[in-house]
Design a protein around this motif. Structure first.
Motif, PDB file in Angstrom:
ATOM      1  N   TRP A 122       0.831  -1.210   0.000  1.00  0.00           N
ATOM      2  CA  TRP A 122       0.000   0.000   0.000  1.00  0.00           C
ATOM      3  C   TRP A 122       0.863   1.257   0.000  1.00  0.00           C
ATOM      4  CZ3 TRP A 122      -0.667   4.112   3.353  1.00  0.00           C
ATOM      5  CH2 TRP A 122      -1.830   4.880   3.187  1.00  0.00           C
ATOM      6  N   PRO A 126      -0.979   3.637  -2.657  1.00  0.00           N
ATOM      7  CA  PRO A 126      -2.092   3.805  -1.708  1.00  0.00           C
ATOM      8  C   PRO A 126      -3.460   3.912  -2.382  1.00  0.00           C
ATOM      9  CG  PRO A 126      -0.823   5.825  -1.905  1.00  0.00           C
ATOM     10  CD  PRO A 126      -0.053   4.777  -2.632  1.00  0.00           C
ATOM     11  N   GLY A 127      -3.496   4.185  -3.671  1.00  0.00           N
ATOM     12  CA  GLY A 127      -4.774   4.296  -4.362  1.00  0.00           C
ATOM     13  C   GLY A 127      -5.219   3.022  -5.047  1.00  0.00           C
ATOM     14  N   GLY A 129      -7.182  -0.083  -5.610  1.00  0.00           N
ATOM     15  CA  GLY A 129      -8.448  -0.557  -5.069  1.00  0.00           C
ATOM     16  C   GLY A 129      -8.357  -1.936  -4.458  1.00  0.00           C
ATOM     17  N   ASN A 132      -6.569  -1.933  -0.992  1.00  0.00           N
ATOM     18  CA  ASN A 132      -7.447  -1.359   0.030  1.00  0.00           C
ATOM     19  C   ASN A 132      -8.557  -2.325   0.416  1.00  0.00           C
ATOM     20  OD1 ASN A 132      -6.833   1.583   0.808  1.00  0.00           O
ATOM     21  ND2 ASN A 132      -6.521   1.593  -1.405  1.00  0.00           N
ATOM     22  N   GLN A 150     -12.946   2.714   6.496  1.00  0.00           N
ATOM     23  CA  GLN A 150     -12.070   3.624   5.757  1.00  0.00           C
ATOM     24  C   GLN A 150     -11.438   2.927   4.565  1.00  0.00           C
ATOM     25  OE1 GLN A 150     -13.487   6.348   7.394  1.00  0.00           O
ATOM     26  NE2 GLN A 150     -11.547   7.203   6.706  1.00  0.00           N
ATOM     27  N   TYR A 151     -10.958   1.724   4.770  1.00  0.00           N
ATOM     28  CA  TYR A 151     -10.343   0.978   3.661  1.00  0.00           C
ATOM     29  C   TYR A 151     -11.379   0.598   2.599  1.00  0.00           C
ATOM     30  CZ  TYR A 151      -5.768   0.442   5.933  1.00  0.00           C
ATOM     31  OH  TYR A 151      -4.538   0.671   6.487  1.00  0.00           O
ATOM     32  N   ARG A 153     -14.032   2.259   1.777  1.00  0.00           N
ATOM     33  CA  ARG A 153     -14.347   3.455   0.991  1.00  0.00           C
ATOM     34  C   ARG A 153     -13.176   3.838   0.089  1.00  0.00           C
ATOM     35  NH1 ARG A 153     -17.912   5.966   5.792  1.00  0.00           N
ATOM     36  NH2 ARG A 153     -19.909   5.152   5.053  1.00  0.00           N
ATOM     37  N   ALA A 154     -11.958   3.612   0.568  1.00  0.00           N
ATOM     38  CA  ALA A 154     -10.795   3.853  -0.285  1.00  0.00           C
ATOM     39  C   ALA A 154     -10.795   2.883  -1.471  1.00  0.00           C
ATOM     40  CB  ALA A 154      -9.508   3.696   0.521  1.00  0.00           C
ATOM     41  N   GLY A 158     -10.824   3.705  -5.349  1.00  0.00           N
ATOM     42  CA  GLY A 158      -9.486   3.368  -5.819  1.00  0.00           C
ATOM     43  C   GLY A 158      -9.453   3.031  -7.302  1.00  0.00           C
ATOM     44  N   ARG A 168     -16.676  -1.636  -7.953  1.00  0.00           N
ATOM     45  CA  ARG A 168     -17.188  -0.629  -7.010  1.00  0.00           C
ATOM     46  C   ARG A 168     -18.579  -1.014  -6.513  1.00  0.00           C
ATOM     47  NH1 ARG A 168     -14.311   2.507 -10.847  1.00  0.00           N
ATOM     48  NH2 ARG A 168     -12.530   3.533  -9.854  1.00  0.00           N
TER      49      ARG A 168
END
Length: 397
Positions: A122, A126-127, A129, A132, A150-151, A153-154, A158, A168
């Motif tokens: 990560w 970090p982006g 998907g 995360n 949080q993860y 939603r990231a 993502g 998604r």
């Protein structure tokens, strides 16, 4: 010859000196050439050996990676961990194998190691998907809801390769299910409504409708099912789901209509057809027994008279089996006091009298079920009405 003549040294001729120098240069040149050739040969051999070694490492890395991927696909995560570790020992920079190892660690129950491995990945992306999403699932297992949400939603926002919209949608469905577990129904419904708006296809609407039901959002679920009805491929399934939802919510007219339409599909299994036919028949009968204030007063009075005869017969029949039951005897007395000629007349226009009938009908069915066991037929339907009050869909109160 005297001594002076003997000490005289004859100097070499210039041609001899040049010849000696040429010979020396030739010898030096040959030595240099020889050393150069040897150096080149050694360099070539070294290069060949290095390339051979690297090629062998590559082959081993690929071979162990394939074993790891096969073991992971076969549900053998521990074997996968060992194989992928070995592969990365030969080629530590292959990201695909790094991800596979992290997944294998997670699948083998080594949650903390897996999380740390995914966190390292990560850090560089970090982006991503997928990373995360994996982290969301891992921290969820550890009982860390804030981090998990949080993860999740990231992951929704993502990057995904090629299948972003579908991924998604699936993540929102997974997140909504988790939010329902946490008792956050409102947040779950918000996620699902976004998913419904972004995925108008019938297949997605069906899945979202089911999730909305689980999130206690029946009106929104009904809307999703109605959206799916427009697609001929999914119409019958959507009608069946909508019919069952309407039945559960007390909208028996909707239930009867949708289940009747769904039953026209010829490919239901015997069990499915039997279930839907039973619900459809019950829904039809429920409309004739409807006792709520949504029913016009005159019609409600007729329904109450019909239901009161059913309930009184149930009480009398139960007393035959259990003559000593005080509850049943008391209910029989209450019916004698309530069901008079005067009250039957007032029943047609007096809401208070109607409510007295309704309460005694439901009380009779509940008590009889406790004393004499589960009812059948109309008694079972009246007991169902008693235990399922009105909702936003309408129905009994």
């Amino acid at each position: 010859m005297d001594a002076r003549s003997r000490d005289v040294v004859v100097a070499p001729l210039p041609s001899q000196v040049q010849a000696a120098r040429r010979r020396q240069m030739v010898r030096d040149g040959l030595k240099f050439l020889t050393l150069t050739v040897v150096a080149l040969l050694m360099s070539g051999v070294t290069t060949l050996l290095f390339r051979s070694f690297e090629s062998h490492r590559e082959v081993l890395a690929v071979r162990w990676a394939e074993r790891g991927q096969e073991a992971l696909a076969a549900g053998k995560p521990k074997e996968a961990v060992n194989a992928l570790h070995t592969s990365l020992g030969f080629r530590p920079d292959v990201r695909e194998n790094q991800l596979a190892l992290a997944r294998a660690l997670a699948a083998s129950g080594r949650v903390i190691e897996a999380e740390n491995y995914f966190l390292n990945l990560w850090q560089t992306q970090p982006g991503d998907g997928g990373i995360n999403l994996e982290l969301a699932r891992l921290v969820r297992q550890q009982g860390r809801p804030f981090d998990a949400i949080q993860y999740y939603r990231a992951a929704v926002f993502g990057t995904w390769n090629g299948d972003g919209p579908a991924r998604r949608r699936d993540i929102r469905l997974e997140l909504s299910s988790y939010l329902v577990e946490l008792g956050q129904g409102k947040a779950a419904r918000a996620e699902l409504l976004i998913a419904a708006g972004n995925n108008p296809d019938a297949s997605s609407q069906l899945r979202i409708g089911e999730a909305l039901e689980a999130a206690d959002a029946p009106k929104e679920a009904a809307t999703a099912y109605r959206n799916a009805i427009d697609d001929k491929t999914y119409a019958a399934t959507a009608q069946a789901k909508l019919g069952e939802l309407c039945y559960a919510q007390g909208d028996y007219a909707c239930a009867a209509e949708e289940l009747t339409r769904a039953l026209r599909k010829p490919s239901w299994t015997v069990e499915q057809k039997q279930r839907m036919s039973t619900l459809q028949g019950n829904a039809e009968r429920m409309q004739a027994l409807a006792l709520s204030h949504d029913v016009p007063s005159q019609m409600r009075a007729e329904h109450l008279l019909d239901a009161s005869r059913i309930a009184m017969a149930r009480v009398n029949g139960c007393l035959v089996q259990h003559a000593e039951q005080a509850d049943m005897m008391q209910l029989q007395t209450q019916w004698k006091d309530l069901d008079t000629a005067k009250n039957r007349v007032e029943l047609r226009h007096d809401d208070d009298v109607q409510d007295q009938y309704r309460k005694l009908i439901f009380s009779s069915e509940r008590s009889a079920a406790n004393v004499c066991g589960a009812p059948k037929g109309d008694d079972a339907l009246l007991l169902y009405l008693a235990d399922h009050p009105a909702t936003q869909f309408g129905g009994q109160s």
